[in-house]
Write an enzyme that holds these catalytic residues in place. Structure first.
Site, PDB file in Angstrom:
ATOM      1  N   ASP A  67       0.893  -1.108  -0.100  1.00  0.00           N
ATOM      2  CA  ASP A  67       0.117   0.058  -0.010  1.00  0.00           C
ATOM      3  C   ASP A  67       1.014   1.111   0.064  1.00  0.00           C
ATOM      4  OD1 ASP A  67       1.265  -0.304   2.620  1.00  0.00           O
ATOM      5  OD2 ASP A  67      -1.087  -0.773   3.334  1.00  0.00           O
ATOM      6  N   ASP A 136      -7.664  -2.302  14.399  1.00  0.00           N
ATOM      7  CA  ASP A 136      -9.085  -2.472  14.068  1.00  0.00           C
ATOM      8  C   ASP A 136      -9.161  -3.616  13.000  1.00  0.00           C
ATOM      9  OD1 ASP A 136      -7.944  -1.579  11.618  1.00  0.00           O
ATOM     10  OD2 ASP A 136      -9.348   0.329  11.397  1.00  0.00           O
ATOM     11  N   HIS A 138      -7.272  -4.254  10.151  1.00  0.00           N
ATOM     12  CA  HIS A 138      -7.165  -4.024   8.854  1.00  0.00           C
ATOM     13  C   HIS A 138      -5.941  -4.718   8.354  1.00  0.00           C
ATOM     14  CE1 HIS A 138      -4.762  -0.150   9.994  1.00  0.00           C
ATOM     15  NE2 HIS A 138      -4.033  -0.913   9.269  1.00  0.00           N
ATOM     16  N   GLU A 143      -9.743  -1.451   5.368  1.00  0.00           N
ATOM     17  CA  GLU A 143     -10.236  -1.051   6.475  1.00  0.00           C
ATOM     18  C   GLU A 143     -11.736  -2.117   6.720  1.00  0.00           C
ATOM     19  OE1 GLU A 143      -8.745   0.556   8.673  1.00  0.00           O
ATOM     20  OE2 GLU A 143      -8.022   2.420   8.178  1.00  0.00           O
TER      21      GLU A 143
HETATM   22  C1  GLP Z   1      -0.435   0.236   8.544  1.00  0.00           C
HETATM   23  C2  GLP Z   1       0.280  -0.722   7.492  1.00  0.00           C
HETATM   24  C3  GLP Z   1      -0.291  -1.974   7.410  1.00  0.00           C
HETATM   25  C4  GLP Z   1       0.261  -2.544   8.823  1.00  0.00           C
HETATM   26  C5  GLP Z   1      -0.432  -1.810  10.126  1.00  0.00           C
HETATM   27  C6  GLP Z   1       0.214  -2.262  11.412  1.00  0.00           C
HETATM   28  O1  GLP Z   1      -1.588   0.564   8.408  1.00  0.00           O
HETATM   29  N1  GLP Z   1      -0.639   0.023   6.344  1.00  0.00           N
HETATM   30  O2  GLP Z   1       0.230  -2.913   6.431  1.00  0.00           O
HETATM   31  O3  GLP Z   1       0.095  -3.963   9.041  1.00  0.00           O
HETATM   32  O4  GLP Z   1       0.055  -0.347   9.770  1.00  0.00           O
HETATM   33  O5  GLP Z   1       1.421  -1.690  11.668  1.00  0.00           O
HETATM   34  P1  GLP Z   1       2.389  -1.973  12.904  1.00  0.00           P
HETATM   35  O6  GLP Z   1       3.089  -3.405  12.495  1.00  0.00           O
HETATM   36  O7  GLP Z   1       3.385  -0.769  13.131  1.00  0.00           O
HETATM   37  O8  GLP Z   1       1.473  -2.129  14.100  1.00  0.00           O
END
Ligand code: GLP
Length: 261
Positions: A67, A136, A138, A143
């Protein structure tokens, strides 16, 4: 879905790195899927070490990010392509242009999404996808409410996700973009092997819903219950709400040594 629970995040990161290593040594031109966020960072560190110390090469590999934020300047340090360059790509031997992300700076975002899907398809699809999960539920930036069959497209972030990600933007939510381009759940499901890492108590409910809840757009990661080769690597805190935790531990402890992830 295979669930591996361990008290050591480093152990889990090494497992994921070992899977990437095994793949690249048997298929040097494999296609990797890379996630941003904090959770995969130890995996990338382990890969850099293996590149430096034991000759693991990415020279023929390609990689696709999940993304990208919409509208960040090309030189913004939190642009996901820049982040991956910083934490991994510039520290190993990927060929120039081998690591791609959806173009969040494109004038025509819809066309950029279609081009990204085409680029993944032309590369032969993703062999191994490294994934994280948001509080949440995602995955990538899909989302709650996302179509379980979605492909790369423009999405609007929830306030929860913008709040979670504000730590990368001077803790100022106003600087966090509202829109993103993200691989869809259908795109992620097409990867041949998915390794999802989640750490800490804040992920416990999302992990439970992903592995054991009903498959539902309310918890987008739950679609991965349909994935034929899905590895979920979680520390004790992230595993704390798993109903079948004892069984997952038992299965892992008794796994035949010849089987990898
Ligand atoms: C972002 C990314 C996701 C990732 C999420 C959790 O929103 N787009 O790909 O999984 O954060 O991040 P973290 O690993 O820092 O908790």
């Amino acid at each position: 879905m295979e669930v591996v629970i361990n008290s050591s995040a480093q152990y889990l990161a090494d497992l994921a790195a070992e899977a990437v290593d095994t793949l690249l040594r048997s298929r040097p031109d494999a296609v990797l899927g890379l996630a941003t966020g904090t959770s995969p960072l130890a995996v990338y560190e382990a890969l850099v070490r293996r590149h430096r110390d034991s000759g693991l090469s990415f020279a023929e590999a390609r990689a696709f990010l999940l993304d990208e934020y919409v509208g960040l300047a090309a030189d913004h340090p939190e642009r996901y392509l820049t982040v991956i360059e910083r934490v991994l790509a510039s520290r190993v031997d990927f060929a120039p242009g081998a690591v791609q992300a959806p173009d969040g700076g494109a004038e025509d975002l819809v066309a950029a999404c279609a081009q990204y899907e085409q680029a993944i398809a032309e590369a032969g699809g993703v062999d191994l996808q490294i994934l994280g999960i948001g509080t949440d539920g995602h995955v990538a930036f899909n989302e709650p409410g996302s179509s379980l069959a979605s492909r790369t497209r423009v999405k609007t972030l929830t306030e929860q996700t913008r709040q979670d990600n504000a730590r990368f933007f001077d803790y100022d939510i106003r600087q966090v973009p509202k829109h993103v381009l993200t691989q869809g759940l259908g795109t992620i499901m097409a990867a041949r092997h998915v390794i999802l890492l989640a750490f800490g108590p804040g992920k416990a409910e999302a992990v439970h819903q992903l592995a054991e809840g009903p498959v539902s757009a309310l918890w987008p990661g739950s679609v991965l219950q349909y994935h034929p080769h899905m590895s979920l690597l979680v520390d004790d805190a992230a595993a704390s709400r798993l109903q079948l935790a004892d069984f997952y531990r038992h299965a892992w402890d008794n796994k035949p040594s010849w089987q990898g992830l």
